[in-house]
Design an enzyme around this catalytic site. Structure first.
Site, mmCIF file in Angstrom:
data_model
loop_
_atom_site.group_PDB
_atom_site.id
_atom_site.type_symbol
_atom_site.label_atom_id
_atom_site.label_comp_id
_atom_site.label_asym_id
_atom_site.label_seq_id
_atom_site.Cartn_x
_atom_site.Cartn_y
_atom_site.Cartn_z
ATOM 1 N N GLU A 1 -2.381 34.383 63.311
ATOM 2 C CA GLU A 1 -1.758 35.680 62.998
ATOM 3 C C GLU A 1 -0.424 35.532 62.281
ATOM 4 O OE1 GLU A 1 -3.355 34.949 65.756
ATOM 5 O OE2 GLU A 1 -4.480 36.670 66.493
ATOM 6 N N GLU B 1 -9.035 35.247 70.847
ATOM 7 C CA GLU B 1 -8.580 36.039 71.998
ATOM 8 C C GLU B 1 -9.790 36.586 72.767
ATOM 9 O OE1 GLU B 1 -5.940 38.300 69.308
ATOM 10 O OE2 GLU B 1 -4.423 38.067 70.856
#
Ligand code: 3HC
Length: 694
Positions: free
Chosen positions: A125, A105
Site C-alpha cells: 500500500e 489482509e
C-alpha cells in the site's frame, strides 16, 4: 451470490473461489460475493472447513484501486475480514500468484494460510501512498514480529512464500497442485481437531522492542522515505498495535488510513500506478501486432552509454556484440562492462557465476560485418547528426533484412537519421538515460516512417529488459530533455539574478527532487548542455539562455568530471564556490540582467515547475506525447521527481491549472512573452476549470 465468487462443497470441505480477472481485486462485487459465501459457509451444516482459493493468474491482488477516491461502499473490507475471522469453523487461504494489500489482509483474516512455493505475499500500500487499512498493520506484526512487519510495510516489497513461511505468515507450503495440496492440508487439520486461530488474538512479541525502538526505526527510514507521507503513518499504526488494545488500535489504523487516502501524495501515487501501465499501450498499434524476433543485439559504440546498453540485454540472456572503431577502444568498452559487473558482485547483488554467464554472451567487433546477423542494432555514439547518418548508412548496407535499427539519440531528428537508409520503416529512437544499465526509463522515439511492428517490438523488448518505455514523437529533445531545458533555463536565470545555486538546489531538493537542477547540470556536464545549445536550431533568441553554464565551460568548469562546474566537488559532494557567484555577477552585468531581492521559495518552485508544465502542454498539443500521464512517467523514472508529486503534469493538476496560469502571467509581466505565454492547451484548461488528467 455474484458469480465472481463461487461456493462449492465437496463432502465436508467448502471451496470458496474468486474469479474476477485480471487480478481478483476486491471490487464491490467481490466483497459482496465473499460476504455472502462466508455466510453460506457458516450456515452450511455439512461443511466443516472452507478453502478460499482464486481462479486465474493470481490470488487477490488487493483492494480495487479504481474505486479509490470514490465514495466507499459497504461491505468494507475490514468488516469482511473480521466476519471471516469470527467464523467458528476453520477457513484456510490457499494462495498462488500474489496475495497483496487487501488480498493479504483477507488471507490474514483466515485461520490458516497455505501457499504454493512460487507465491508472494505483501502489503505494498505504501507505494500508493496508503497503509494496509483493513487491519493489515495490526495483523502482520502479530504474525512475523514488529520489526519485520515494519520493514515489509514501509518498503512495500513482496515477500516470497518460503520467506513468509519461515517468518510465520504462511503455515504450510504446497508443492504441486494447490487445490489438491490445500485439500490434503485441510483434511489433516480436521483430523487433528485444529481450531480456528484468530490472528487478532495473538499477542505481539515485544521482547526485542527497546524503549527507543520506534525513534530509532524512524531515524533508520528517514533517508529512504524522505518527503513521503505514508511511511510515518505506518509506523504510527504499529506503535498503536503495541501500545493500545486491538479495537482501539484498529480505530486508529482506520483514521490514519483515511488521512493517507485523502492526501495529495496518495492521489499522485495512484495516478502513477495507472500511468506506469498505460504508457506501454500505443493507441494506434494493436496488441496483436506481430513482433519481430530479437535473438541477438548489436550496440554501436562502446563508451559508457554503449556499454551500459549492452549490459541490459546480457542481463536477460540475449547475446550482444559491441562494435567499436579499433581494438583499443573495444577493449576499453569491454573493460567498463567488466568493472560495472564486478562492482555489482562486490556489493553482493550478483554471484561471480552470474557475472561470468553475462560476460560470456557479450562479444566485440571492430568491423560492421560483425553486426550483420543481429536482429536489433542500437547505435550509441556521440550526439552528432553527421556521424549518426554515416553509421546508419553503413548499417543499411550490412544489417540483415528486418533488423531494427535504433538510435540512442537524446535530441536529434530520427526522420533525418532514417534518411541515411533505404529502410525508414526499420528505424526508431531508443533514448536510454545514464547510467543505462541502472535507469529504468526508455524513450522510444517514433519517426514519421517507423513501422508499427518496429514500435510494438521495441515496446515489448523494453519490457523484457525491465525498462519503462514511453513512446514519443520527433522534436528537439523529445519529451524529457525538451522539458528539462526550460527547467535548467530557469535555474540558471535565477543564478544570473543573484539567487545562489545552493539555495535553488536546496529548495528543489526539499520539494522532493532527488538532486537540484544545478547539481544535475554538473552531473550531466555543462559542456553537454552547451553543445546542445549550439545544435539547437530553433532555440529561443535569448542571450541569457544557459549563460552561466556557457561561461563556466569557457573557463574549464565542465561539471563533476572536472571537479568544478556550478559547484566545486570534494568527491561527489557539491560545495558552493564564490568564483561562480563572481562569474554570475559579471554575466548579469554584461547581459543587463536585473538583480532580484528576497526571491521566495515559492517563486523558485513556480519558475522551475511551471516552465516545465507549460512545455509539457505544448508537447501534448503537438502530439509528441500520447498522454499527459506519459510525461509524468518520464519525469518520475528519468529525472528524479518523487512519486508523491505524480510527475509535472499531475503536479499542475494538484496546484490547479488556473493558479499555474495566474503565476505565469505574473512572470510574463516581469519577463515578457517569450517564455511565459501560457500554451493554448494550458490556457484553455485553466479557463474551463479542466485538468491534464481529464
Ligand atoms: N486494482 C485495480 N486494478 C488492478 C489492481 C488493483 N489492485 N492491480 C492490478 N490492476 C490492473 C492493472 O491496472 C492492469 O490493468 P490494465 O491491463 O487495464 O492495464 C491489470 O490489472 C494487470 O495488472 P499488471 O499489468 O500490473 O499485471 P502484472 O501481472 O504485471 O502484475 C500484480 C500483477 C503484481 C498484481 C500488479 O498488478 C500489482 O502489483 N497490483 C497492485 C497490488 C497492490 O498495490 N495492492 C494493494 C492495493 S491497496 C489495498 O489493498 C488497500 C487495502 O489495504 C485496504
Amino acid at each position: 451470490m455474484g458469480e465472481v465468487v463461487n461456493y462449492n462443497r465437496e463432502n465436508e470441505i467448502a471451496y470458496i473461489s474468486v474469479n474476477s480477472p485480471p487480478v481478483n481485486a476486491l471490487s464491490l462485487p467481490v466483497r459482496t460475493g465473499l460476504q455472502k459465501a462466508f455466510q453460506k459457509f457458516s450456515a452450511d451444516s455439512e461443511a466443516k472447513a472452507a478453502i478460499l482459493i482464486c481462479e486465474g493468474r493470481t490470488w487477490i491482488a488487493g483492494a480495487d484501486i479504481t474505486e479509490f477516491g470514490k465514495p466507499p461502499e459497504d461491505p468494507w473490507l475490514p468488516k469482511i475480514v473480521e466476519q471471516m475471522e469470527d467464523c467458528e469453523k476453520i477457513i484456510v487461504a490457499a494462495i498462488h500468484g500474489t496475495a497483496l494489500g487487501g488480498g493479504f489482509e483477507t488471507a490474514m483474516g483466515c485461520h490458516y494460510r497455505c501457499a504454493v512455493t512460487t507465491a508472494m505475499v505483501g502489503l505494498p500500500e505504501v507505494t500508493l501512498g496508503l497503509l494496509a487499512g483493513a487491519t493489515g498493520t495490526q495483523r502482520l506484526p502479530r504474525l512475523i514480529g514488529v520489526k519485520a512487519a515494519l520493514d515489509a510495510m514501509v518498503s512495500g516489497a513482496p515477500i516470497p512464500a518460503k520467506v513468509a513461511y519461515e517468518a510465520g505468515a504462511i503455515d504450510e507450503l504446497i508443492e504441486g497442485d494447490l487445490r489438491e495440496g490445500a485439500t490434503e492440508y485441510v483434511k489433516r487439520l480436521l483430523s487433528q481437531g485444529a481450531k480456528p486461530i484468530k490472528v487478532r488474538e495473538i499477542e505481539i512479541d515485544t521482547s526485542d522492542i527497546g524503549e527507543h525502538f520506534f525513534a530509532e526505526y524512524r531515524n533508520g527510514m528517514a533517508k529512504r522515505t524522505r518527503g513521503y507521507f505514508a511511511p510515518e503513518q505506518i509506523v504510527k499504526c504499529v506503535e498503536a498495535a503495541v501500545s493500545l488494545p486491538y479495537q482501539e488500535a484498529v480505530k486508529k489504523e482506520g483514521e490514519l488510513f483515511m488521512e493517507c487516502m485523502m492526501s495529495s501524495h496518495s492521489v499522485a501515487q495512484r495516478h502513477l500506478f495507472f500511468a506506469d501501465r498505460a504508457c506501454g499501450k500505443v493507441l494506434d498499434v494493436p496488441k496483436e501486432t506481430p513482433l519481430r524476433p530479437i535473438k541477438k543485439v548489436a550496440v554501436i559504440g562502446g563508451g559508457t552509454m554503449g556499454g551500459g546498453i549492452a549490459m541490459n540485454f546480457a542481463n536477460v540472456g540475449i547475446p550482444v556484440v559491441l562494435k567499436e572503431i579499433n581494438e583499443a577502444a573495444l577493449e576499453k568498452g569491454l573493460e567498463i562492462i567488466r568493472s560495472n559487473y564486478n562492482a555489482t558482485v562486490t556489493k553482493g547483488r550478483m554471484s561471480a557465476e552470474q557475472m561470468q554467464d553475462r560476460l560470456n554472451i557479450i562479444s566485440g567487433t571492430i568491423d560492421y560485418s560483425g553486426v550483420g546477423d543481429c536482429d536489433l542494432i542500437v547505435e550509441a555514439v556521440f550526439e552528432n547528426m553527421a556521424l549518426k547518418k554515416e553509421i546508419f548508412g553503413e548499417l543499411d548496407k550490412v544489417a540483415k533484412a528486418g533488423a531494427i535499427l535504433a538510435s540512442n539519440t537524446s535530441t536529434l531528428d530520427i526522420d533525418e537519421i532514417a534518411k541515411a537508409t533505404n529502410r525508414p520503416g526499420d528505424v526508431i529512437g531508443w533514448h536510454f538515460f545514464a547510467p543505462a544499465n541502472v535507469m529504468t526509463l526508455l524513450e522510444i522515439v517514433r519517426g514519421a516512417g517507423t513501422s508499427k511492428d518496429v514500435i510494438a517490438t521495441s515496446m515489448a523488448m523494453a519490457k523484457k529488459i525491465k525498462k519503462i518505455a514511453v513512446l514519443v514523437g520527433v522534436c528537439f529533445g523529445f519529451v524529457g530533455n525538451r522539458m528539462f531545458f526550460p527547467y535548467v533555463r530557469e535555474a540558471q536565470q535565477m543564478i544570473l539574478e543573484g539567487v545562489s545555486p545552493e539555495r535553488i538546489d536546496q529548495v528543489a531538493f526539499d520539494w522532493g527532487m532527488a538532486m537540484g537542477p544545478n547539481a544535475v547540470s554538473d552531473l550531466s556536464g555543462l559542456d553537454v548542455l552547451d553543445k546542445v545549445k549550439s545544435e539547437w536550431e530553433d532555440r529561443p533568441e535569448d542571450p541569457s539562455l544557459w549563460a552561466v553554464g556557457s561561461k563556466l565551460v569557457e573557463i574549464g568548469r565542465l561539471g563533476q568530471k572536472t571537479k568544478a562546474g556550478i559547484f566545486t566537488y570534494a568527491g561527489r559532494t557539491a560545495v558552493p564556490d564564490e568564483a561562480v557567484a563572481k562569474v554570475a555577477k559579471e554575466e548579469a552585468v554584461r547581459l543587463n540582467v536585473k538583480q532580484l531581492e528576497n526571491v521566495s521559495d515559492e517563486e523558485i518552485i513556480e519558475r522551475l515547475m511551471y516552465s516545465m508544465i507549460n512545455e509539457g502542454a505544448l508537447i501534448l498539443e503537438e502530439e509528441i506525447a500520447m498522454r499527459s500521464s506519459d510525461i509524468d512517467v518520464v519525469f518520475v523514472h528519468g529525472y528524479g521527481m518523487p512519486r508523491y508529486r505524480g510527475g509535472p503534469m499531475r503536479y499542475g493538476d494538484t496546484v490547479g491549472l488556473a493558479k499555474v496560469v495566474e503565476a505565469m502571467e505574473k512572470y510574463r509581466a516581469r519577463y515578457g512573452d517569450m517564455y511565459w505565454t501560457p500554451a493554448p492547451l494550458l490556457a484553455r484548461l485553466a479557463a474551463s476549470g479542466g485538468s491534464f488528467s481529464d
